[in-house]
Design a protein around this motif. Sequence first.
Motif, PDB file in Angstrom:
ATOM      1  N   LEU A   1      76.550  45.808  19.429  1.00 54.56           N
ATOM      2  CA  LEU A   1      76.652  44.346  19.368  1.00 54.56           C
ATOM      3  C   LEU A   1      76.781  43.759  20.777  1.00 54.56           C
ATOM      4  N   THR A   2      77.650  44.357  21.585  1.00 50.37           N
ATOM      5  CA  THR A   2      77.828  43.866  22.957  1.00 50.37           C
ATOM      6  C   THR A   2      76.539  44.016  23.756  1.00 50.37           C
ATOM      7  N   GLN A   3      75.818  45.099  23.533  1.00 48.11           N
ATOM      8  CA  GLN A   3      74.520  45.299  24.178  1.00 48.11           C
ATOM      9  C   GLN A   3      73.582  44.128  23.924  1.00 48.11           C
TER      10      GLN A   3
ATOM     11  N   THR B   1      81.160  40.283  12.746  1.00 48.76           N
ATOM     12  CA  THR B   1      81.240  41.374  13.708  1.00 48.76           C
ATOM     13  C   THR B   1      81.263  42.687  12.949  1.00 48.76           C
ATOM     14  N   VAL B   2      81.413  43.781  13.664  1.00 57.11           N
ATOM     15  CA  VAL B   2      81.450  45.105  13.046  1.00 57.11           C
ATOM     16  C   VAL B   2      82.719  45.817  13.496  1.00 57.11           C
ATOM     17  N   THR B   3      83.080  46.871  12.785  1.00 57.83           N
ATOM     18  CA  THR B   3      84.351  47.540  13.062  1.00 57.83           C
ATOM     19  C   THR B   3      84.194  48.935  13.654  1.00 57.83           C
ATOM     20  N   ASP B   4      83.048  49.566  13.475  1.00 62.43           N
ATOM     21  CA  ASP B   4      82.905  50.913  14.032  1.00 62.43           C
ATOM     22  C   ASP B   4      82.636  50.841  15.532  1.00 62.43           C
ATOM     23  N   ASP B   5      83.082  51.848  16.257  1.00 72.02           N
ATOM     24  CA  ASP B   5      83.015  51.835  17.715  1.00 72.02           C
ATOM     25  C   ASP B   5      81.585  51.725  18.233  1.00 72.02           C
ATOM     26  N   LYS B   6      80.688  52.535  17.698  1.00 71.27           N
ATOM     27  CA  LYS B   6      79.307  52.491  18.177  1.00 71.27           C
ATOM     28  C   LYS B   6      78.677  51.134  17.891  1.00 71.27           C
TER      29      LYS B   6
ATOM     30  N   PRO C   1      66.831  48.482   8.631  1.00 71.38           N
ATOM     31  CA  PRO C   1      66.793  48.342   7.167  1.00 71.38           C
ATOM     32  C   PRO C   1      67.291  46.993   6.683  1.00 71.38           C
ATOM     33  N   SER C   2      68.257  46.413   7.397  1.00 72.22           N
ATOM     34  CA  SER C   2      68.833  45.136   6.972  1.00 72.22           C
ATOM     35  C   SER C   2      68.084  43.933   7.509  1.00 72.22           C
ATOM     36  N   GLY C   3      67.265  44.155   8.535  1.00 67.34           N
ATOM     37  CA  GLY C   3      66.588  43.038   9.177  1.00 67.34           C
ATOM     38  C   GLY C   3      67.463  42.291  10.163  1.00 67.34           C
ATOM     39  N   TYR C   4      68.646  42.844  10.465  1.00 71.90           N
ATOM     40  CA  TYR C   4      69.546  42.263  11.469  1.00 71.90           C
ATOM     41  C   TYR C   4      69.688  43.227  12.645  1.00 71.90           C
ATOM     42  N   LEU C   5      70.256  42.751  13.721  1.00 75.81           N
ATOM     43  CA  LEU C   5      70.338  43.563  14.934  1.00 75.81           C
ATOM     44  C   LEU C   5      71.381  44.666  14.857  1.00 75.81           C
ATOM     45  N   VAL C   6      72.493  44.392  14.182  1.00 74.07           N
ATOM     46  CA  VAL C   6      73.596  45.356  14.135  1.00 74.07           C
ATOM     47  C   VAL C   6      74.091  45.478  12.701  1.00 74.07           C
ATOM     48  N   GLY C   7      74.075  46.668  12.166  1.00 68.37           N
ATOM     49  CA  GLY C   7      74.633  46.878  10.836  1.00 68.37           C
ATOM     50  C   GLY C   7      73.807  46.234   9.741  1.00 68.37           C
ATOM     51  N   ASP C   8      74.493  45.896   8.651  1.00 74.39           N
ATOM     52  CA  ASP C   8      73.799  45.432   7.458  1.00 74.39           C
ATOM     53  C   ASP C   8      74.018  43.952   7.167  1.00 74.39           C
ATOM     54  N   LYS C   9      74.400  43.181   8.191  1.00 79.89           N
ATOM     55  CA  LYS C   9      74.701  41.767   7.973  1.00 79.89           C
ATOM     56  C   LYS C   9      74.488  40.996   9.265  1.00 79.89           C
TER      57      LYS C   9
END
Length: 225
Positions: free
Chosen positions: A102-104, A92-97, A157-165
């Motif tokens: 992710l929920t989207q 998961t991710v920690t920043d609000d946006k 840039p990461s090839g993932y939907l949210v963030g870098d992982k």
Amino acid sequence: MSHGKQITLYMHTVGPNGWKVAFVLEELGLTYEPVYLDFRKGEQKAPAFTQYNPNGRIPAIIDHKNGDFVLWESCAILLYLVDKYDTEKRLTVTDDKGKYTLTQWLFFQASGQGPYFGQAFWFMKYHSETIPSAIERYQKETLRVFSVLDGVLAKSPSGYLVGDKVTIADLAFVSWNKFGVEGIVSAVDGVDVEKQFPAFYAWYKKVYARPAVKKVFEIYEQLQK
């Protein structure tokens, strides 16, 4: 039923929604006991199961380490598992946006991917009569979903939907992607998913290759024999 394992997971040997929960359980190292409901016998609609999910659909979980807490709807289960047990925030991710993004994607998977792909399978394989217009509609919707994902992933840039992982947003799509690529659009003339949707296909194969996901799919393949 023994409660030696932390989670009881009600699922189906084929239905994709249960398998995406299994991916996350494996990723988080949580022990679970799968209970495969027999749809031909209507076990998903029987009181033994509807006492847990009144909607009579898989998946549902019972978390025996949290007071036998019951939860259904696959994406709700994924959110629960990471909120409760992903202490290192690996999935998961920690920043609000980022959390909202992710929920989207979980909402898009549940409302935009699963239903369309499911209808495609229904009209291709299980409907009592062949309705070409319905088959064509849902095959086209499958390709449209591939296109949406491809366009977004091509800019990531990461090839993932949210963030870098990888996150539960990516894992939520894998099982339906498999059935979409290997089952739905493989029947459509002139479609080459790898060439037409290269960013989508690279993401699909990358997430599919994760050890936890591969382990779960190996279980899936054994059950199909």
